[in-house]
Design an enzyme around this catalytic site. Structure first.
Site, PDB file in Angstrom:
ATOM      1  N   GLY A  45       0.446  33.941   3.294  1.00  0.00           N
ATOM      2  CA  GLY A  45      -0.352  32.719   3.372  1.00  0.00           C
ATOM      3  C   GLY A  45       0.439  31.640   4.083  1.00  0.00           C
ATOM      4  O   GLY A  45       1.673  31.712   4.149  1.00  0.00           O
ATOM      5  N   GLN A  50       2.975  23.230   6.793  1.00  0.00           N
ATOM      6  CA  GLN A  50       4.126  24.069   7.135  1.00  0.00           C
ATOM      7  C   GLN A  50       4.312  24.246   8.636  1.00  0.00           C
ATOM      8  O   GLN A  50       5.343  24.743   9.074  1.00  0.00           O
ATOM      9  CB  GLN A  50       4.000  25.456   6.488  1.00  0.00           C
ATOM     10  CG  GLN A  50       4.074  25.427   4.969  1.00  0.00           C
ATOM     11  CD  GLN A  50       4.015  26.818   4.412  1.00  0.00           C
ATOM     12  OE1 GLN A  50       2.936  27.363   4.204  1.00  0.00           O
ATOM     13  NE2 GLN A  50       5.179  27.426   4.188  1.00  0.00           N
ATOM     14  N   CYS A 102       8.648  31.356  -0.132  1.00  0.00           N
ATOM     15  CA  CYS A 102       7.921  30.448   0.748  1.00  0.00           C
ATOM     16  C   CYS A 102       8.598  30.446   2.107  1.00  0.00           C
ATOM     17  O   CYS A 102       9.824  30.340   2.199  1.00  0.00           O
ATOM     18  CB  CYS A 102       7.935  29.041   0.154  1.00  0.00           C
ATOM     19  SG  CYS A 102       7.061  27.829   1.160  1.00  0.00           S
ATOM     20  N   LEU A 103       7.806  30.549   3.179  1.00  0.00           N
ATOM     21  CA  LEU A 103       8.378  30.576   4.535  1.00  0.00           C
ATOM     22  C   LEU A 103       9.124  29.280   4.846  1.00  0.00           C
ATOM     23  O   LEU A 103       9.998  29.281   5.709  1.00  0.00           O
ATOM     24  CB  LEU A 103       7.271  30.809   5.564  1.00  0.00           C
ATOM     25  CG  LEU A 103       6.553  32.169   5.487  1.00  0.00           C
ATOM     26  CD1 LEU A 103       5.397  32.210   6.482  1.00  0.00           C
ATOM     27  CD2 LEU A 103       7.511  33.326   5.740  1.00  0.00           C
ATOM     28  N   HIS A 144      -0.465  28.694  -4.534  1.00  0.00           N
ATOM     29  CA  HIS A 144       0.760  28.305  -3.834  1.00  0.00           C
ATOM     30  C   HIS A 144       0.418  27.463  -2.591  1.00  0.00           C
ATOM     31  O   HIS A 144       1.038  26.426  -2.340  1.00  0.00           O
ATOM     32  CB  HIS A 144       1.535  29.573  -3.458  1.00  0.00           C
ATOM     33  CG  HIS A 144       2.775  29.343  -2.652  1.00  0.00           C
ATOM     34  ND1 HIS A 144       4.038  29.624  -3.128  1.00  0.00           N
ATOM     35  CD2 HIS A 144       2.955  28.879  -1.388  1.00  0.00           C
ATOM     36  CE1 HIS A 144       4.934  29.318  -2.188  1.00  0.00           C
ATOM     37  NE2 HIS A 144       4.303  28.874  -1.120  1.00  0.00           N
ATOM     38  N   GLU A 145      -0.592  27.903  -1.841  1.00  0.00           N
ATOM     39  CA  GLU A 145      -0.937  27.202  -0.592  1.00  0.00           C
ATOM     40  C   GLU A 145      -1.604  25.853  -0.872  1.00  0.00           C
ATOM     41  O   GLU A 145      -1.348  24.880  -0.154  1.00  0.00           O
ATOM     42  CB  GLU A 145      -1.838  28.071   0.290  1.00  0.00           C
ATOM     43  CG  GLU A 145      -1.251  29.419   0.695  1.00  0.00           C
ATOM     44  CD  GLU A 145       0.143  29.347   1.298  1.00  0.00           C
ATOM     45  OE1 GLU A 145       0.510  28.300   1.867  1.00  0.00           O
ATOM     46  OE2 GLU A 145       0.898  30.325   1.172  1.00  0.00           O
ATOM     47  N   HIS A 148       0.881  23.263  -1.398  1.00  0.00           N
ATOM     48  CA  HIS A 148       1.411  22.705  -0.142  1.00  0.00           C
ATOM     49  C   HIS A 148       0.567  21.533   0.351  1.00  0.00           C
ATOM     50  O   HIS A 148       1.096  20.566   0.892  1.00  0.00           O
ATOM     51  CB  HIS A 148       1.415  23.770   0.964  1.00  0.00           C
ATOM     52  CG  HIS A 148       2.631  24.654   0.971  1.00  0.00           C
ATOM     53  ND1 HIS A 148       3.906  24.165   1.145  1.00  0.00           N
ATOM     54  CD2 HIS A 148       2.761  25.998   0.848  1.00  0.00           C
ATOM     55  CE1 HIS A 148       4.771  25.178   1.135  1.00  0.00           C
ATOM     56  NE2 HIS A 148       4.105  26.306   0.948  1.00  0.00           N
TER      57      HIS A 148
HETATM   58 NI    NI Z   1       4.885  28.253   0.781  1.00  0.00          NI
END
Ligand code: NI
Length: 191
Positions: A45, A50, A102-103, A144-145, A148
């Site tokens: 995701g 991000q 997380c990226l 999670h997204e 963000h």
């Molecule tokens: Ni993340």
């Protein structure tokens, strides 16, 4: 086009993102670029902050989930675009522990407790409204997204002890002392 992923410490990750509207500029291209960026980084995701856009836009890759349901609006490859996603509690939800990463926070994984299912409502990239009860990996990724989009990172949701143990690592990332196997943007420049 693959976009650099903004890393921990950059202010856009801490902002509450703006609602997407039909005249948000370059929306379709941004969604395509986010799908390409997410897949290039082997992410499941990705949220628009991000990649430096403070917009309530999330992409999800259903094709890498073992338990993905059929989701309205997903493309044939399993890429899903969610505009202005919102969740409501599911009456049968239970708290579940799961290790997240997380990226934007390379090489950090921590257990986070979240509800195991939820009711999701969103606008598709064609601006149709959709609703779905989600569980399993999809429910986890969506929570999670959406965090963000509200400026919240998964490391905010770990225990006080784990947070203390993470402090040094997070400070390093915030100084730009980090690397990843995908293009990243740090306070110290792009890698
Ligand atoms: Ni993340």
């Amino acid at each position: 086009m693959v976009l650099p992923i903004y890393t921990y410490g950059l202010p856009v990750l801490r902002r509450r993102a703006d609602e997407v509207t039909a005249d948000s500029p370059d929306l379709q291209r941004l969604a395509d670029d986010m799908i390409e960026t997410m897949r290039g980084a082997h992410g499941i995701g990705l949220a628009a902050p991000q990649v430096g856009h403070s917009l309530r836009l999330v992409t999800v890759d259903l094709s890498v989930m073992d338990d993905a349901p059929d989701v309205p609006g997903a493309d044939p490859s399993g890429a899903l675009v969610l505009l202005n996603p919102e969740v409501a509690p599911h009456p049968a939800a239970e708290r579940e522990e799961f290790e997240e990463g997380c990226l934007s926070i390379p090489d950090v994984r921590e257990v986070v407790v979240r509800p195991d299912r939820l009711r999701l409502r969103w606008t598709g990239r064609d601006f149709a409204t959709h609703e779905l009860d989600a569980e399993g990996m999809l429910a986890r990724v969506i929570q999670h997204e959406i965090d963000h989009l509200d400026g919240v990172l998964f490391t905010d949701r770990v225990s006080a002890l784990r947070k203390r143990l993470l402090t040094r690592r997070l400070r390093m990332i915030a100084r730009g002392e980090t690397e990843a196997e995908y293009p990243i943007r740090t306070v110290a420049g792009d890698r």
